[in-house]
Design a protein around this motif. Sequence first.
Motif, PDB file in Angstrom:
ATOM      1  N   GLY A  53      44.198 -67.006  -3.853  1.00  0.00           N
ATOM      2  CA  GLY A  53      44.239 -65.554  -4.025  1.00  0.00           C
ATOM      3  C   GLY A  53      45.624 -64.959  -3.874  1.00  0.00           C
ATOM      4  O   GLY A  53      45.807 -63.747  -3.977  1.00  0.00           O
ATOM      5  N   SER A  54      46.652 -65.820  -3.646  1.00  0.00           N
ATOM      6  CA  SER A  54      48.010 -65.274  -3.473  1.00  0.00           C
ATOM      7  C   SER A  54      48.657 -64.930  -4.813  1.00  0.00           C
ATOM      8  O   SER A  54      49.670 -64.257  -4.868  1.00  0.00           O
ATOM      9  CB  SER A  54      48.890 -66.272  -2.717  1.00  0.00           C
ATOM     10  OG  SER A  54      48.997 -67.473  -3.456  1.00  0.00           O
ATOM     11  N   GLY A  55      48.075 -65.436  -5.910  1.00  0.00           N
ATOM     12  CA  GLY A  55      48.610 -65.139  -7.242  1.00  0.00           C
ATOM     13  C   GLY A  55      49.452 -66.256  -7.821  1.00  0.00           C
ATOM     14  O   GLY A  55      49.997 -66.147  -8.915  1.00  0.00           O
ATOM     15  N   ALA A 231      59.971 -80.460  -3.654  1.00  0.00           N
ATOM     16  CA  ALA A 231      60.735 -79.471  -4.419  1.00  0.00           C
ATOM     17  C   ALA A 231      62.024 -79.096  -3.703  1.00  0.00           C
ATOM     18  O   ALA A 231      62.074 -79.051  -2.485  1.00  0.00           O
ATOM     19  CB  ALA A 231      59.876 -78.231  -4.649  1.00  0.00           C
ATOM     20  N   GLU A 232      63.052 -78.815  -4.500  1.00  0.00           N
ATOM     21  CA  GLU A 232      64.336 -78.404  -3.918  1.00  0.00           C
ATOM     22  C   GLU A 232      64.274 -76.961  -3.437  1.00  0.00           C
ATOM     23  O   GLU A 232      64.943 -76.582  -2.492  1.00  0.00           O
ATOM     24  CB  GLU A 232      65.434 -78.505  -4.983  1.00  0.00           C
ATOM     25  CG  GLU A 232      65.614 -79.883  -5.561  1.00  0.00           C
ATOM     26  CD  GLU A 232      66.025 -79.827  -7.030  1.00  0.00           C
ATOM     27  OE1 GLU A 232      65.619 -80.748  -7.749  1.00  0.00           O
ATOM     28  OE2 GLU A 232      66.725 -78.909  -7.451  1.00  0.00           O
ATOM     29  N   HIS A 233      63.461 -76.182  -4.162  1.00  0.00           N
ATOM     30  CA  HIS A 233      63.434 -74.741  -3.915  1.00  0.00           C
ATOM     31  C   HIS A 233      61.998 -74.290  -3.675  1.00  0.00           C
ATOM     32  O   HIS A 233      61.091 -74.704  -4.379  1.00  0.00           O
ATOM     33  CB  HIS A 233      64.000 -74.040  -5.158  1.00  0.00           C
ATOM     34  CG  HIS A 233      64.380 -72.616  -4.923  1.00  0.00           C
ATOM     35  ND1 HIS A 233      65.617 -72.233  -4.446  1.00  0.00           N
ATOM     36  CD2 HIS A 233      63.675 -71.463  -5.085  1.00  0.00           C
ATOM     37  CE1 HIS A 233      65.661 -70.915  -4.341  1.00  0.00           C
ATOM     38  NE2 HIS A 233      64.495 -70.419  -4.718  1.00  0.00           N
ATOM     39  N   LEU A 234      61.793 -73.462  -2.658  1.00  0.00           N
ATOM     40  CA  LEU A 234      60.447 -72.960  -2.334  1.00  0.00           C
ATOM     41  C   LEU A 234      60.352 -71.475  -2.611  1.00  0.00           C
ATOM     42  O   LEU A 234      61.273 -70.709  -2.308  1.00  0.00           O
ATOM     43  CB  LEU A 234      60.150 -73.136  -0.842  1.00  0.00           C
ATOM     44  CG  LEU A 234      59.681 -74.463  -0.294  1.00  0.00           C
ATOM     45  CD1 LEU A 234      59.182 -74.266   1.130  1.00  0.00           C
ATOM     46  CD2 LEU A 234      58.580 -75.060  -1.129  1.00  0.00           C
ATOM     47  N   VAL A 235      59.202 -71.075  -3.150  1.00  0.00           N
ATOM     48  CA  VAL A 235      58.905 -69.655  -3.355  1.00  0.00           C
ATOM     49  C   VAL A 235      57.561 -69.407  -2.675  1.00  0.00           C
ATOM     50  O   VAL A 235      56.575 -70.070  -2.995  1.00  0.00           O
ATOM     51  CB  VAL A 235      58.786 -69.345  -4.872  1.00  0.00           C
ATOM     52  CG1 VAL A 235      58.298 -67.923  -5.095  1.00  0.00           C
ATOM     53  CG2 VAL A 235      60.120 -69.571  -5.563  1.00  0.00           C
ATOM     54  N   VAL A 236      57.527 -68.506  -1.699  1.00  0.00           N
ATOM     55  CA  VAL A 236      56.290 -68.256  -0.952  1.00  0.00           C
ATOM     56  C   VAL A 236      55.648 -66.976  -1.474  1.00  0.00           C
ATOM     57  O   VAL A 236      56.284 -65.912  -1.477  1.00  0.00           O
ATOM     58  CB  VAL A 236      56.570 -68.130   0.568  1.00  0.00           C
ATOM     59  CG1 VAL A 236      55.271 -67.905   1.332  1.00  0.00           C
ATOM     60  CG2 VAL A 236      57.270 -69.382   1.081  1.00  0.00           C
ATOM     61  N   MET A 237      54.384 -67.096  -1.938  1.00  0.00           N
ATOM     62  CA  MET A 237      53.670 -65.919  -2.450  1.00  0.00           C
ATOM     63  C   MET A 237      52.556 -65.491  -1.515  1.00  0.00           C
ATOM     64  O   MET A 237      51.863 -66.329  -0.923  1.00  0.00           O
ATOM     65  CB  MET A 237      53.091 -66.200  -3.836  1.00  0.00           C
ATOM     66  CG  MET A 237      54.087 -65.979  -4.954  1.00  0.00           C
ATOM     67  SD  MET A 237      53.336 -66.106  -6.598  1.00  0.00           S
ATOM     68  CE  MET A 237      52.581 -64.484  -6.773  1.00  0.00           C
ATOM     69  N   HIS A 238      52.388 -64.186  -1.402  1.00  0.00           N
ATOM     70  CA  HIS A 238      51.335 -63.630  -0.550  1.00  0.00           C
ATOM     71  C   HIS A 238      50.856 -62.330  -1.189  1.00  0.00           C
ATOM     72  O   HIS A 238      51.652 -61.432  -1.461  1.00  0.00           O
ATOM     73  CB  HIS A 238      51.910 -63.365   0.850  1.00  0.00           C
ATOM     74  CG  HIS A 238      50.921 -62.818   1.823  1.00  0.00           C
ATOM     75  ND1 HIS A 238      49.654 -63.331   1.978  1.00  0.00           N
ATOM     76  CD2 HIS A 238      51.001 -61.782   2.697  1.00  0.00           C
ATOM     77  CE1 HIS A 238      49.012 -62.657   2.924  1.00  0.00           C
ATOM     78  NE2 HIS A 238      49.797 -61.708   3.357  1.00  0.00           N
ATOM     79  N   ARG A 239      49.559 -62.285  -1.499  1.00  0.00           N
ATOM     80  CA  ARG A 239      48.954 -61.085  -2.103  1.00  0.00           C
ATOM     81  C   ARG A 239      49.715 -60.591  -3.332  1.00  0.00           C
ATOM     82  O   ARG A 239      50.017 -59.403  -3.464  1.00  0.00           O
ATOM     83  CB  ARG A 239      48.830 -59.970  -1.076  1.00  0.00           C
ATOM     84  CG  ARG A 239      47.843 -60.342   0.021  1.00  0.00           C
ATOM     85  CD  ARG A 239      47.576 -59.200   0.937  1.00  0.00           C
ATOM     86  NE  ARG A 239      46.626 -59.612   1.969  1.00  0.00           N
ATOM     87  CZ  ARG A 239      46.528 -59.034   3.163  1.00  0.00           C
ATOM     88  NH1 ARG A 239      47.312 -58.037   3.470  1.00  0.00           N
ATOM     89  NH2 ARG A 239      45.647 -59.452   4.036  1.00  0.00           N
ATOM     90  N   GLY A 240      50.054 -61.536  -4.203  1.00  0.00           N
ATOM     91  CA  GLY A 240      50.658 -61.160  -5.480  1.00  0.00           C
ATOM     92  C   GLY A 240      52.152 -60.926  -5.462  1.00  0.00           C
ATOM     93  O   GLY A 240      52.756 -60.648  -6.502  1.00  0.00           O
ATOM     94  N   ARG A 241      52.764 -61.021  -4.286  1.00  0.00           N
ATOM     95  CA  ARG A 241      54.210 -60.779  -4.193  1.00  0.00           C
ATOM     96  C   ARG A 241      54.937 -62.016  -3.664  1.00  0.00           C
ATOM     97  O   ARG A 241      54.352 -62.802  -2.936  1.00  0.00           O
ATOM     98  CB  ARG A 241      54.494 -59.617  -3.232  1.00  0.00           C
ATOM     99  CG  ARG A 241      54.047 -58.279  -3.754  1.00  0.00           C
ATOM    100  CD  ARG A 241      54.649 -57.132  -2.934  1.00  0.00           C
ATOM    101  NE  ARG A 241      54.420 -55.863  -3.599  1.00  0.00           N
ATOM    102  CZ  ARG A 241      53.330 -55.114  -3.407  1.00  0.00           C
ATOM    103  NH1 ARG A 241      52.404 -55.514  -2.566  1.00  0.00           N
ATOM    104  NH2 ARG A 241      53.179 -53.969  -4.047  1.00  0.00           N
ATOM    105  N   ILE A 242      56.217 -62.128  -3.992  1.00  0.00           N
ATOM    106  CA  ILE A 242      57.041 -63.188  -3.383  1.00  0.00           C
ATOM    107  C   ILE A 242      57.589 -62.615  -2.083  1.00  0.00           C
ATOM    108  O   ILE A 242      58.257 -61.578  -2.084  1.00  0.00           O
ATOM    109  CB  ILE A 242      58.182 -63.619  -4.320  1.00  0.00           C
ATOM    110  CG1 ILE A 242      57.596 -64.386  -5.522  1.00  0.00           C
ATOM    111  CG2 ILE A 242      59.197 -64.496  -3.573  1.00  0.00           C
ATOM    112  CD1 ILE A 242      58.596 -64.786  -6.582  1.00  0.00           C
TER     113      ILE A 242
END
Length: 564
Positions: A53-55, A231-242
Amino acid sequence: MKNQDTPVQSTPLLELKDMRVAFKSTTGTVEAVRGINLTVYPGQSVAIVGESGSGKSTAAMAVLGLLPGTGEVTGGQIFFDGKDITQYSEKEMQGLRGSHIGLVPQDPMSNLNPVWRIGTQIKESLKANNVVPGSEMHERVSQLLEEAGLPDAERRSKQYPHEFSGGMRQRALIAMGLAARPKLLIADEPTSALDVTVQKRILDHLESLTHQLGTAVLFITHDLGLAAERAEHLVVMHRGRIVESGPSLDILRDPQHPYTKRLVKAAPSLASARIRSALEEGVETEELMAGAANLAEAEEVIRVEGLTKVFDVRGAKGDKKHLKAVDNVSFGLRKGSTLALVGESGSGKSTVANMVLNLLDPTEGKVFYKGTDLSTLNNKQLFDMRRNLQVVFQNPYGSLDPMYSIFRCIEEPLKLHKIGSRKERENRVAELLDMVSMPRSTMRRYPNELSGGQRQRIAIARALALDPEVIVLDEAVSALDVLVQNQIITLLAELQERLQLSYLFITHDLAVVRQTADEVVVMQHGKMVEKGTADQIFNDPQEAYTRDLIDSVPGLGIELGTGL
């Protein structure tokens, strides 16, 4: 672990600029992705991490132009190879999919056609992308299967999906995803349904293959340990946003956002890494020592001796007619403790659990409950005995009857054993909901109205209804997101302490075992290869197989910051 300083070209391969995705519903518009910015360079590996559900998957499907139902990109731009593909027609998107952007989807069973041979399905993806002339098609299929790590590719290509194991099916999907040599591969939870050792082999293979081909990879996962390792790079998503993005190790060692901090804390593999580093620093607390002494003195509630189970294989002849699923297994489960039965799929661990629960009769050997041999009990005695032994299964979606209200789901065992009046049963159900931290109003709802974690709480409440002494947890947290998994593990630990429960934990996830188990039994091909306390098994495994299992836990080798 990938090199954190991989040199990347200055022109992005994929760039999302303030991308928004919304779904229309009868009640209005739901925004699933709320203005995200993301860049992937050629040859780079990036992971989007977040719970259900984080998108994260919606963002990936938007790039492929495969949004389900009423989903559409409502704002921002998607650049691929310098071109804005947001306004591409379906025909233009088809030209991009497969040949330029490949996909390895999550569930290999529902993403392969069950009535087509594996080779035919790979041929179709080659045809769709005009990759090779017809005359070379057959040869190319075998080459792709071999590349994906499937030996004997010629024979394998003629088989159907049901003849493949989960790991083999996933390899076939990797072959299809990379068939047209795309510049970008989107891997959506590519190994979430697999054992850790199979997972590691497949991810190692995927890494070397994409590296060799110069393919960029966008991982979608809820497993932070796996993301950081791959992965070299992480992107954390929560409720549709980074909420946070940056080099993997920087985020793991020093997360800035409260949500990322929660994710890092909850990830089982990272919790295991913290336990490991504490033990390596010699932090043998008095509590740990006292715990080990108490465990040795506790009485055995379950004793399994020489347990063997042989199945007849339908249609097979000679030696292959009998399959020895469990071969001479013995162990004891002590009161108030957790014993983990660990092994890959097919190791026989669930068969052992079914014999302990008396759902399967052993071919040889015995199961004792508090000294009573279960095989000596008649049906009435067995029925009464069942109150003391309960089970929580892996899939909270399949283990609750969708036609029953939550009240009826939890009340059923009480009714079956003729316990209490209707009013007393209602009070007991309310009490059980309190125990698993669910609101009492839930009893009027139905399973399909609840999330996976809430359903698992209901399954635990139902297992507790008859005041059992032993609960068999058959992969009870493996279908859940890390944050939810962490909540359920914490709940189980609290209930164990409060009610002096004994848990037989069946799992292939060693990271969870490290957090929960007092003792561990390792199984391979039906045999018990090693047993000991959790500390012994993790700090000094004697068998190569056990070492392999431990080394396969994603993220276990990552050195974390001290502040977590």
